[in-house]
Design an enzyme around this catalytic site. Structure first.
Site, PDB file in Angstrom:
ATOM      1  N   ASP A 162     -28.571 -63.041 -29.164  1.00  0.00           N
ATOM      2  CA  ASP A 162     -27.776 -64.236 -29.459  1.00  0.00           C
ATOM      3  C   ASP A 162     -27.775 -65.156 -28.234  1.00  0.00           C
ATOM      4  O   ASP A 162     -28.050 -66.353 -28.319  1.00  0.00           O
ATOM      5  CB  ASP A 162     -26.351 -63.793 -29.815  1.00  0.00           C
ATOM      6  CG  ASP A 162     -25.525 -64.905 -30.428  1.00  0.00           C
ATOM      7  OD1 ASP A 162     -26.078 -65.991 -30.677  1.00  0.00           O
ATOM      8  OD2 ASP A 162     -24.320 -64.684 -30.633  1.00  0.00           O
ATOM      9  N   ASP A 198     -30.179 -59.472 -17.552  1.00  0.00           N
ATOM     10  CA  ASP A 198     -29.795 -60.522 -16.598  1.00  0.00           C
ATOM     11  C   ASP A 198     -31.024 -61.075 -15.873  1.00  0.00           C
ATOM     12  O   ASP A 198     -31.166 -62.286 -15.681  1.00  0.00           O
ATOM     13  CB  ASP A 198     -28.715 -60.041 -15.621  1.00  0.00           C
ATOM     14  CG  ASP A 198     -28.879 -58.599 -15.190  1.00  0.00           C
ATOM     15  OD1 ASP A 198     -29.724 -57.887 -15.767  1.00  0.00           O
ATOM     16  OD2 ASP A 198     -28.172 -58.172 -14.262  1.00  0.00           O
ATOM     17  N   LYS A 248     -30.077 -53.393 -21.234  1.00  0.00           N
ATOM     18  CA  LYS A 248     -29.210 -53.241 -20.064  1.00  0.00           C
ATOM     19  C   LYS A 248     -28.949 -51.743 -19.894  1.00  0.00           C
ATOM     20  O   LYS A 248     -27.804 -51.300 -19.756  1.00  0.00           O
ATOM     21  CB  LYS A 248     -27.898 -54.026 -20.284  1.00  0.00           C
ATOM     22  CG  LYS A 248     -26.980 -54.094 -19.085  1.00  0.00           C
ATOM     23  CD  LYS A 248     -27.440 -55.031 -17.992  1.00  0.00           C
ATOM     24  CE  LYS A 248     -26.581 -54.873 -16.757  1.00  0.00           C
ATOM     25  NZ  LYS A 248     -26.998 -55.758 -15.638  1.00  0.00           N
ATOM     26  N   TYR A 256     -22.020 -56.295 -32.270  1.00  0.00           N
ATOM     27  CA  TYR A 256     -21.584 -57.125 -33.393  1.00  0.00           C
ATOM     28  C   TYR A 256     -21.072 -56.317 -34.578  1.00  0.00           C
ATOM     29  O   TYR A 256     -20.654 -56.897 -35.576  1.00  0.00           O
ATOM     30  CB  TYR A 256     -22.720 -58.062 -33.832  1.00  0.00           C
ATOM     31  CG  TYR A 256     -22.860 -59.247 -32.901  1.00  0.00           C
ATOM     32  CD1 TYR A 256     -22.846 -59.057 -31.530  1.00  0.00           C
ATOM     33  CD2 TYR A 256     -22.970 -60.532 -33.379  1.00  0.00           C
ATOM     34  CE1 TYR A 256     -22.950 -60.121 -30.656  1.00  0.00           C
ATOM     35  CE2 TYR A 256     -23.084 -61.607 -32.519  1.00  0.00           C
ATOM     36  CZ  TYR A 256     -23.074 -61.395 -31.160  1.00  0.00           C
ATOM     37  OH  TYR A 256     -23.184 -62.455 -30.305  1.00  0.00           O
TER      38      TYR A 256
HETATM   39 MG    MG Z   1     -25.492 -67.833 -31.496  1.00  0.00          MG
END
Ligand code: MG
Ligand code: NAI
Length: 341
Positions: free
Chosen positions: A235, A211, A177, A125
């Site tokens: 998120d 995942d 990850k 982000y």
């Molecule tokens: Mg969101």
């Protein structure tokens, strides 16, 4: 009332004004604990002031250190940068805390009670992004770099473990990850594991690849207690967790920094239902509850959450997203009645 706490209120876009109005009415019935300074943000601010994040809004939050915020519409692809991301950066709101708790029996899952602690400033982000044109195609190649720092990873991991200690939580799951993004999420995993050692004997720790975690959340959500993860994964997983407990109409979030905290619903501006008076204000009410707790008014938070539980489960007053027929106003009235009882 004396002793009101100054706080900034940003109604926001779409359903934002509808649900924050409901929150203000309900908070008024609880004190009122806050003295609101109303400020603009998002599309509403562009229309009024030509800027999605006006200086006056920033100044207000700097002064109060405390805000309740409706959702802000962010254009997809082009357009201005996400105001939410800018606010997090401006006030270094490094921890995004998103609890997901079953509030009604009979949903897809019962008795879920987990908290996602999302790193809020780093990862993908940071949006170090650009295109490389080839021939006629200005978007032939898209490149994005993520940034995770040791310091940022340590800070969010400590926040998650401290949160667990403060709230009587038993376990923190570190989600990453690092098998593929070996540097970017490797540093996060490595650092969070180090932090976990400081809490050995007090809070259990394990780790999961994102995942697998996404699948496990659906198969067996009860195994999770606190999840700590990087920005993008947090998120995504927090919307997933919202889905497990009845949807975006219910789940709140807090953006916490050292000098400011901004409370909001996890959901967005819901343009598909904006202006219709049917949005569920529960998520922003739950966010207001987190805000009460944050300023030491835990008793008011408990009263608020008890009223919400009674309205949903005893009065069976529910908005459309929960299969009911109540409008925002009818639901809010029902909460006010319970608080007055
Ligand atoms: Mg969101
Ligand atoms: P959204 O969360 O606004 O809506 C997704 C779906 O959930 C829609 O069908 C909506 O009607 C429903 N929904 C959401 N909140 C609800 C509520 N309180 N009651 C009943 N139904 C509700 O997500 P979407 O459509 O992807 O995003 C819309 C805009 O919101 C975008 O511009 C996005 O950038 C922005 N957004 C802002 C956020 C923030 O300010 N914190 C967070 C997420 C999105």
């Amino acid at each position: 009332m004396t002793g009101q706490i100054p706080a900034t209120l940003i109604p926001g876009d779409g359903i934002g004004p509808e649900v924050t109005d409901a929150a203000v009415a309900v908070l008024d019935a609880l004190g009122p604990p806050f003295a609101w300074d109303r400020q603009l943000g998002g599309l509403a601010a562009i229309e009024a002031a030509g800027d999605p994040l006006p200086q006056a809004t920033l100044d207000s939050i700097r002064r109060t250190g405390l805000a309740l915020k409706g959702p802000l519409t962010t254009p997809v692809g082009g357009g201005f940068r996400s105001v939410n991301v800018r606010l997090r950066e401006e006030f270094q709101l490094y921890a995004n805390v998103r609890p997901a708790r079953s509030m009604m029996p009979g949903g897809r899952f019962e008795n879920i009670d987990l908290v996602i602690v999302r790193e809020n400033l780093e990862g993908l982000y940071v949006a170090f992004e650009h295109y490389i044109p080839i021939g006629e195609d200005s978007h032939a190649v898209a490149i994005s770099s993520g940034v995770n720092t040791r310091e940022g990873s340590r800070r969010i991991a400590r926040y998650a473990f401290d949160y667990a200690v403060r709230n009587g939580r038993k376990k923190v799951t570190i989600v990453h990850k690092a098998n593929v993004l070996k540097a970017l999420t490797g540093v996060f995993l490595e650092t969070a594991r180090d932090v976990a050692k400081e809490y050995e004997g007090r809070v259990a720790a394990d780790d999961r690849i994102v995942d697998a975690c996404a699948m496990q959340l659906v198969l067996n959500p009860w195994q999770f207690d606190v999840i700590v993860t990087t920005n993008l994964f947090g998120d995504i997983l927090s919307d997933e967790a919202a889905g497990l407990v009845g949807g975006l109409g219910l789940t709140p979030g807090a953006n916490i920094g050292l000098h400011a905290a901004i409370f909001e619903a996890v959901h967005g501006s819901a343009p598909d239902i904006a202006g219709k008076g049917i949005a569920n204000p529960t998520a922003v009410l739950m966010a207001a509850g987190m805000m009460l707790e944050h300023v030491g008014l835990g008793e008011q938070r408990r009263r608020l959450e008890a009223a919400i539980g009674l309205v949903l489960n005893e009065d069976k007053v529910r908005t459309g997203d929960l299969g009911g027929t109540a409008t925002t106003a009818v639901f809010t009235e029902a909460i006010l009645r319970r608080l007055a009882a």
